[in-house]
Motif scaffolding. Structure first.
Motif, PDB file in Angstrom:
ATOM      1  N   CYS A  47      78.127  33.408  46.164  1.00 58.09           N
ATOM      2  CA  CYS A  47      78.886  34.633  46.439  1.00 58.09           C
ATOM      3  C   CYS A  47      80.389  34.393  46.291  1.00 58.09           C
ATOM      4  O   CYS A  47      81.104  35.248  45.746  1.00 58.09           O
ATOM      5  N   CYS A  54      81.155  34.130  42.538  1.00 57.90           N
ATOM      6  CA  CYS A  54      81.067  35.456  41.899  1.00 57.90           C
ATOM      7  C   CYS A  54      82.246  36.333  42.301  1.00 57.90           C
ATOM      8  O   CYS A  54      82.807  37.051  41.466  1.00 57.90           O
ATOM      9  N   SER A  55      82.627  36.298  43.556  1.00 54.73           N
ATOM     10  CA  SER A  55      83.770  37.092  44.013  1.00 54.73           C
ATOM     11  C   SER A  55      85.049  36.664  43.310  1.00 54.73           C
ATOM     12  O   SER A  55      85.863  37.511  42.912  1.00 54.73           O
ATOM     13  N   ALA A  56      85.240  35.379  43.159  1.00 54.19           N
ATOM     14  CA  ALA A  56      86.432  34.876  42.472  1.00 54.19           C
ATOM     15  C   ALA A  56      86.438  35.319  41.011  1.00 54.19           C
ATOM     16  O   ALA A  56      87.481  35.737  40.490  1.00 54.19           O
ATOM     17  N   LEU A  71      84.942  37.986  39.730  1.00 54.27           N
ATOM     18  CA  LEU A  71      85.194  39.425  39.690  1.00 54.27           C
ATOM     19  C   LEU A  71      86.671  39.739  39.913  1.00 54.27           C
ATOM     20  O   LEU A  71      87.226  40.634  39.279  1.00 54.27           O
ATOM     21  N   ALA A  72      87.313  39.014  40.806  1.00 54.60           N
ATOM     22  CA  ALA A  72      88.737  39.233  41.061  1.00 54.60           C
ATOM     23  C   ALA A  72      89.562  38.910  39.819  1.00 54.60           C
ATOM     24  O   ALA A  72      90.481  39.660  39.454  1.00 54.60           O
ATOM     25  N   VAL A  73      89.228  37.819  39.141  1.00 55.20           N
ATOM     26  CA  VAL A  73      89.942  37.454  37.914  1.00 55.20           C
ATOM     27  C   VAL A  73      89.694  38.496  36.828  1.00 55.20           C
ATOM     28  O   VAL A  73      90.627  38.934  36.141  1.00 55.20           O
ATOM     29  N   ASN A  77      88.861  41.660  37.225  1.00 56.07           N
ATOM     30  CA  ASN A  77      89.533  42.900  37.599  1.00 56.07           C
ATOM     31  C   ASN A  77      91.031  42.833  37.305  1.00 56.07           C
ATOM     32  O   ASN A  77      91.611  43.781  36.775  1.00 56.07           O
ATOM     33  N   SER A  78      91.652  41.725  37.626  1.00 55.29           N
ATOM     34  CA  SER A  78      93.095  41.607  37.370  1.00 55.29           C
ATOM     35  C   SER A  78      93.395  41.581  35.873  1.00 55.29           C
ATOM     36  O   SER A  78      94.455  42.019  35.445  1.00 55.29           O
ATOM     37  N   ALA A  90      92.441  45.597  34.711  1.00 55.19           N
ATOM     38  CA  ALA A  90      93.120  46.721  35.366  1.00 55.19           C
ATOM     39  C   ALA A  90      94.266  47.286  34.532  1.00 55.19           C
ATOM     40  O   ALA A  90      94.363  48.508  34.375  1.00 55.19           O
TER      41      ALA A  90
END
Length: 194
Positions: A30, A33-35, A37-39, A41-42, A45
């Motif tokens: 998790c 995966c969160s890391a 997704l953050a990359v 998204n940035s 965006a």
């Protein structure tokens, strides 16, 4: 005796392998995966924002007279409820983008163009979020074209100047509400300022 206390029994070791170790692995997955997704998204965006801005700009230009270019548009700072943006031209024409909740709460978006006298000169309705074949008809010129020529000196209403589409009253009301928000914005924030 100290050695016996420090050593794990087979039951304790089995409990760790079957209960605790999978939880640790899931938490690690998790976090990774969160890391990621953050990359992601940035990275995406700014691209998404640029695409949305280009779509809005194209919609503004689509309701203005031919020959109006992007260099002719000045962004207007707006605070009217349900208004997402507005532009005006040096000669006093304006376009307001506003929204209202339609069927199932999905937004209907309108781009309303006002001429130099405050008359609705053109508009476009994006009703793609409404029920296909029913509420989506509010996005057809046969419906919204009836608002062209309406003065911003008064609000529109169903039946004045356009009747609701049968079976699509909620979507029709949403278009009227969005147009009225655009009229409010024009009167309160653009007229006399452009």
């Amino acid at each position: 005796m100290a050695e016996n206390n420090a050593a794990k029994t087979p039951e304790q070791e089995s409990a760790f392998k079957t209960l605790i170790f999978p939880v640790i692995v899931l938490v690690a997955i998790c976090l990774v995966c969160s890391a990621l997704l953050a990359v992601l998204n940035s990275a995406t965006a700014p691209i998404i924002e640029a695409n949305q801005k280009a779509e809005t700009l194209a919609a503004y230009l689509s309701v203005l007279p031919d020959g109006t270019g992007t260099d002719d548009l000045n962004e207007v700072a707006v605070t009217t409820a349900n208004v997402e943006g507005a532009v005006c031209t040096p000669d006093g024409m304006a376009v307001v983008k506003s929204t209202a909740g339609g069927y199932s709460g999905n937004l209907v978006t309108v781009y309303v163009a006002f001429d130099t006298t405050g008359t609705i000169s053109n508009l476009v309705v994006d009703a793609s979020t409404q029920t296909t074949g029913i509420g989506s008809k509010t996005g057809e010129e046969s419906f919204y074209g009836g608002f062209v020529g309406w003065s911003a000196s008064e609000q529109v209403a169903l039946g004045s100047p356009v009747d609701a589409i049968g079976g699509a009253t909620i979507s029709s009301r949403a278009v009227v509400s969005a147009i009225n928000s655009a009229i409010d914005c024009y009167n309160n924030e653009i007229a006399g300022v452009a």
